[in-house]
Design an enzyme around this catalytic site. Sequence first.
Site, PDB file in Angstrom:
ATOM      1  N   ASP A 274     -12.452 -23.776 -10.739  1.00  0.00           N
ATOM      2  CA  ASP A 274     -11.179 -23.345 -10.170  1.00  0.00           C
ATOM      3  C   ASP A 274     -10.573 -24.420  -9.272  1.00  0.00           C
ATOM      4  O   ASP A 274      -9.793 -24.124  -8.370  1.00  0.00           O
ATOM      5  CB  ASP A 274     -11.342 -22.050  -9.381  1.00  0.00           C
ATOM      6  CG  ASP A 274     -12.377 -22.150  -8.269  1.00  0.00           C
ATOM      7  OD1 ASP A 274     -13.026 -23.217  -8.158  1.00  0.00           O
ATOM      8  OD2 ASP A 274     -12.544 -21.173  -7.519  1.00  0.00           O
ATOM      9  N   ASP A 358     -24.394 -22.649   0.201  1.00  0.00           N
ATOM     10  CA  ASP A 358     -23.555 -23.537   1.002  1.00  0.00           C
ATOM     11  C   ASP A 358     -23.864 -23.404   2.491  1.00  0.00           C
ATOM     12  O   ASP A 358     -23.932 -24.405   3.214  1.00  0.00           O
ATOM     13  CB  ASP A 358     -22.078 -23.276   0.725  1.00  0.00           C
ATOM     14  CG  ASP A 358     -21.718 -21.799   0.783  1.00  0.00           C
ATOM     15  OD1 ASP A 358     -22.631 -20.949   0.849  1.00  0.00           O
ATOM     16  OD2 ASP A 358     -20.512 -21.476   0.754  1.00  0.00           O
TER      17      ASP A 358
END
Length: 508
Positions: A274, A358
């Site tokens: 994306d 993350d």
Amino acid sequence: NTQALHLERRASYLQTLDGNARREMRSRSSSAAAPRREGNRLVIGLLLCVVFGVGVQTGLYMVAPQDEPSPRVFAAPPPRPRRPKTTAKPTDALEATSDLVETQAGPTPVLRRQEPAQQEQKQEPQERPQQEPQAPLPQQQQKQDAQRPQSHLEEEGSPARASGGSFGAYLASGRRLPVVMLAANRPRATREALTSLLGTGISKSDVAVVQDGADEAVRLVASEFGVVWRPNGLVHRNRRDGAAVIAESYGEALRWAMEEQFRDAPGVVVVEDDLLFSPDFADYFEQVGGPLLDADESVFVVSAWNDNGFFDAGADDEGAASYMRALRRSAWFPGLGWLLSRRLWGELRGKWPTTHWDHWLRSPKQHKGRECVFPAVPRTFHAGKTGTFMDEWHDSRYFAPIKHNVDPAFRWRPTDFRAAVEDTYEARLRRTLAAANHVASFDDLDRAAAKGPPGPIAFWYAWQPNDGTAWAPPAFVCLSEPLRLWHEYQRTVHVGLHEARYRDRPLL
């Protein structure tokens, strides 16, 4: 009367039993007290011996010559009262920077301005002055250039000429850094991402799409572009746990890319389906990312994304040209298009997390004090409006306003990476702080931006993060909203300092 007499006798009987029980307990306690008292005497004697020994050792340590304290010690100053709304302008560069001390506030060291009263209470170890890097003499430069390998990018200046590590040797051989793209079930987004990525000059043979799931349309898109496609083959235990699914997918994609598909490369660029990419996306990692990882061991990863890229970097923005080359450092991992070195993968592969990968990378246990480097003007754009942790509101607030480079003529110079090397970066910040107009309130900030002297502005702001015991608006919001920053202060922060723009003025 009979019943009352019965109750009185019963109460007297219970009291007698209670008295007997108490006497028996006292008797047992006194019989067991003797050995306990003897044991207590032994313990007290041992403690006295230990205390005496430590005292002797401490006395010897105090009279022995000690080493000089480390110049990079982080020390927390004592609590101080609320900062006044105005602050005196420093008269010279020394006054502007001499009262800066590094303090440890949570996981992130914070630069704070030390008040004179606090300096009298406690003397902090002074940091060694950092010298400006000196340009080599012409003869020395010629000798160094002669020793470097020639490159296929010799006309523009090869990144291999600026670094002699694994990335420099790999790029000097004529190869490009490979890219691994994570995809799932968004064929339209995958098509747009591949179109944008291949438009940056990256060869389709250097691109691999790793798909989670079995959406046939995604495979057909990858086949249409001629890039490598591979299903990750994972069977997720609980697909409702989005964080776990993403972490497992990332772990498998990185393992396959680093250890099978691109095992000869010194690292891989990691992107998602994306993202859209600036024309100089590949050039950024080859001229900046690779050489920087070779030259500076304090760099954790190199990213193309800036969480706080909320400014227009177009032609109408004064100073946009310098911002196009500006680089930033932060302990916060930004992601969204980043270069993972093989050396770092060797640290992470055996302990890859099962969820929230993350945030795991942002832990001090993983980055170990190293920092991420990213451009002031992002080289990626987040185009996805929906996802596991994305909705239209967050996209419109934190991602859609982010600006990225769209100039196809822009190219990075082979020496641009040096601005992010730790010593050079810190020296630039100190020069900027010394030359800045220092303020401590929004009223003073507005006046300095409107009528103050030209140049940067340093805005000193003291605040305390929420303790987490109860929900409350983030304390940083009162600063982040007017300055167009993320409400999470950790994003892009460098030892307590953010860099932004305020009314076309550099702001620290």
